[in-house]
Design an enzyme around this catalytic site. Structure first.
Site, mmCIF file in Angstrom:
data_model
loop_
_atom_site.group_PDB
_atom_site.id
_atom_site.type_symbol
_atom_site.label_atom_id
_atom_site.label_comp_id
_atom_site.label_asym_id
_atom_site.label_seq_id
_atom_site.Cartn_x
_atom_site.Cartn_y
_atom_site.Cartn_z
ATOM 1 N N ARG A 1 3.602 -27.895 -133.900
ATOM 2 C CA ARG A 1 3.693 -28.618 -132.634
ATOM 3 C C ARG A 1 2.378 -29.349 -132.354
ATOM 4 O O ARG A 1 1.314 -28.712 -132.359
ATOM 5 C CB ARG A 1 3.972 -27.644 -131.480
ATOM 6 C CG ARG A 1 5.204 -26.747 -131.676
ATOM 7 C CD ARG A 1 6.480 -27.465 -131.336
ATOM 8 N NE ARG A 1 7.660 -26.625 -131.571
ATOM 9 C CZ ARG A 1 8.240 -25.857 -130.649
ATOM 10 N NH1 ARG A 1 7.722 -25.793 -129.428
ATOM 11 N NH2 ARG A 1 9.323 -25.158 -130.943
ATOM 12 N N ARG B 1 -0.318 -22.050 -126.319
ATOM 13 C CA ARG B 1 -0.052 -23.400 -126.835
ATOM 14 C C ARG B 1 -0.884 -23.618 -128.094
ATOM 15 O O ARG B 1 -2.086 -23.873 -128.012
ATOM 16 C CB ARG B 1 -0.380 -24.470 -125.794
ATOM 17 C CG ARG B 1 0.491 -24.400 -124.552
ATOM 18 C CD ARG B 1 0.243 -25.577 -123.623
ATOM 19 N NE ARG B 1 1.013 -25.455 -122.398
ATOM 20 C CZ ARG B 1 2.296 -25.798 -122.277
ATOM 21 N NH1 ARG B 1 2.936 -26.312 -123.304
ATOM 22 N NH2 ARG B 1 2.928 -25.646 -121.128
ATOM 23 N N GLU C 1 6.983 -18.585 -120.583
ATOM 24 C CA GLU C 1 8.199 -18.765 -121.385
ATOM 25 C C GLU C 1 8.030 -18.154 -122.770
ATOM 26 O O GLU C 1 7.044 -18.423 -123.460
ATOM 27 C CB GLU C 1 8.531 -20.250 -121.512
ATOM 28 C CG GLU C 1 9.785 -20.523 -122.341
ATOM 29 C CD GLU C 1 9.950 -21.997 -122.703
ATOM 30 O OE1 GLU C 1 10.709 -22.278 -123.649
ATOM 31 O OE2 GLU C 1 9.313 -22.851 -122.052
ATOM 32 N N SER D 1 14.119 -19.863 -125.280
ATOM 33 C CA SER D 1 15.127 -20.663 -124.595
ATOM 34 C C SER D 1 16.392 -20.634 -125.434
ATOM 35 O O SER D 1 16.355 -20.331 -126.629
ATOM 36 C CB SER D 1 14.654 -22.105 -124.378
ATOM 37 O OG SER D 1 14.499 -22.755 -125.620
ATOM 38 N N ARG E 1 3.799 -16.154 -128.653
ATOM 39 C CA ARG E 1 3.963 -15.814 -127.232
ATOM 40 C C ARG E 1 4.417 -14.368 -127.054
ATOM 41 O O ARG E 1 4.095 -13.738 -126.049
ATOM 42 C CB ARG E 1 4.932 -16.788 -126.575
ATOM 43 C CG ARG E 1 4.351 -18.197 -126.508
ATOM 44 C CD ARG E 1 5.105 -19.100 -125.590
ATOM 45 N NE ARG E 1 4.476 -20.410 -125.517
ATOM 46 C CZ ARG E 1 4.910 -21.407 -124.757
ATOM 47 N NH1 ARG E 1 5.984 -21.239 -123.997
ATOM 48 N NH2 ARG E 1 4.289 -22.566 -124.752
#
Length: 505
Positions: free
Chosen positions: A321, A335, A410, A413, A451
């Site tokens: 990412r 991140r 988060e 998802s 995470r």
């Protein structure tokens, strides 16, 4: 009269000319400076590498585009529909003229068969047929050029359209997310909890400092028990999913930009949401930020049998990412540019119209089962319209409590993309009557390791800086409590320290 092969060549030439006339561009899709001048999926299809996307623009409404707040607005949808309507009219006229061209050619052949060439050429009917043939060629040449221009204009815009929106999705931005469920209790501490980076550095299992000259910012090392935790999370998650009927799969990290666009991501946006490989050396390759892209590519241009659906796939991959917004979370694992993730992906039928919603519910239930087994305190959110991206019809996020951050973060998802991806990537299934129909696709994060490590380290910390290992992971890690390992201690001697580097004898 032009032969069919000549007309096909003229059609291709017209399309090439239309493409050059449009000019180059940096990309399509959402982003601060997206340019509609190029689509890698459109190029991919135009070159004959994949089937043409079958977009259902009539299924969208202008109000939905306004609620999604993507790169296009309601007025753009009107223009797209108008372009598609005119394109249909032009193609119908081309088909009629080509049929008439065949009749003219047959008429000429009939005259030549009944008369010798000199006699036939002297007949008024022959002259009229030849004149009509010339007019048809001229009309076709103009119409083919218009068809190419309309086709390009339609797809370069229409491929930026979002999916339809579930009627129960909250309207608005992230602040409008609806909390559906809260699971577990927040961990209670009689001391001030530390953040995961401080804990990881104290245990010598995470290193993120002094790496800018090695691997750039937002990179990290996991060592000792940190590496063991990563492998344990992956093994634990796979062991949960495989008995549920998931097909394990490894996927390429490098994929063509067309597959990204087919999934609803825009590699040509500025800034790009994906890493693009040097185009001077590689024509069209990007690093995948999720295994979803690779799995979708596996099914691209393929049809499956109705009796084999739903197909559930699980893949563990390295995700890349760009995370260009360097002002947010510059330190820690929240991140980062590279991390390991276990991804669920489903392909299902659309016979009843509810199959993909049911599979989405199944994926969410599996996520909750995994996170509850790890002892996490988390909440499930129904995400609002502006957080759905382009492909999602409905999306649920799961946020875990992270004490070091003092807030939820988060960790996964799950999205129902209905037929959005399958229409672009030509993912089909054979229905009960043997007809090919567009499948529906669903995806969900089973375990984003970086995470997950944040939540596990921060929620299970002890006053002395040690960390309890969740019981389900203890057999895989080989430890009940993480303590500083008996590893060699490193002392930094480089130049980036007070007083400069060390003198070498």
């Amino acid at each position: 009269m032009a032969a069919p092969r000549a007309l096909s060549a003229a059609r291709r030439a017209a399309r090439r000319g239309g493409w050059r006339a449009a000019g180059g561009g940096t990309g399509t899709g959402p982003g601060p400076a997206a340019c509609p001048g190029r689509s890698r999926l459109y190029e991919h299809v135009r070159e004959g590498r994949s089937a043409r996307p079958r977009l259902d623009v009539a299924a969208l409404s202008e109000a939905e585009l306004e609620r999604r707040r993507g790169p296009l607005r309601g007025g753009d949808l009107r223009q797209i529909v108008q372009t598609w309507t005119r394109l249909g009219e032009v193609r119908a006229t081309i088909a009629r003229l080509e049929a008439e061209k065949g009749q003219v050619a047959q008429g000429v052949r009939t005259l030549l068969a009944a008369h010798n060439k000199e006699t036939a050429e002297a007949l008024p009917a022959y002259a009229a047929l030849r004149a009509r043939g010339r007019r048809i060629r001229e009309e076709l040449q103009a119409l083919l050029a218009e068809e190419a221009e309309l086709d390009e204009r339609f797809y370069l815009k229409a491929l930026q359209l979002p999916n339809r929106t579930h009627p129960e999705a909250p309207v608005g931005d992230e602040s409008q997310a609806r909390v559906l469920e809260v699971v577990g209790e927040k961990p209670a501490f009689d001391f001030k909890p530390k953040g995961h980076l401080e804990l990881g550095e104290g245990l010598d299992i995470i290193r993120q400092r002094r790496l800018s000259h090695i691997s750039g910012h937002r990179s990290y090392y996991l060592c000792g028990a940190g590496a063991l935790l990563q492998h344990a999370l992956v093994r634990f998650t796979m062991a949960k999913l495989l008995p549920k009927g998931f097909l394990p799969m490894t996927v390429p990290d490098l994929l063509r930009g067309a597959v990204f666009e087919g999934c609803g991501m825009q590699p040509n946006a500025t800034p790009s949401p994906v890493y693009n490989i040097d185009p001077s050396r590689f024509e069209d390759l990007c690093l995948a930020g999720t295994a979803e892209v690779g799995i979708a590519g596996y099914f691209m241009d393929h049809a499956v049998r109705l009796q084999d659906l739903p197909i559930r796939v699980v893949s563990c991959s390295t995700c890349y990412r760009p995370e260009t917004d360097t002002g947010r979370e510059p330190w820690g694992l929240y991140r980062v540019h590279q991390f390991t993730k276990v991804e669920m992906f489903g392909v299902t039928a659309a016979e009843r119209g509810t199959e993909s919603e049911e599979l989405l519910g199944e994926f969410l239930a599996l996520q909750k089962e995994i996170f509850s087994a790890l002892g996490l305190h988390y909440r499930v959110l129904d995400m609002p319209t502006q957080e759905l991206g382009l492909p999602a019809y409905r999306k649920f996020d799961v946020e875990a409590w992270m004490p070091g951050r003092g807030k939820y973060g988060e960790i996964s998802s799950a999205s129902n993309c209905t037929d959005y991806q399958s229409r672009r990537l030509n993912i089909m299934y054979s229905d009960g009557g043997g007809r090919l129909r567009h499948a529906h696709t669903v995806n969900g994060t089973a375990c984003a390791v970086s995470r997950m490590l944040i939540a596990l380290l921060e929620c299970n910390q002890l006053p002395d800086g040690r960390v309890r290992v969740p019981p389900v992971l203890q057999p895989l890690v080989g430890q009940e409590v993480l303590a500083r390992p008996p590893a060699p201690l490193l002392r930094y001697i480089g130049p980036n320290q007070p007083g400069g580097g060390q003198e070498v004898a």
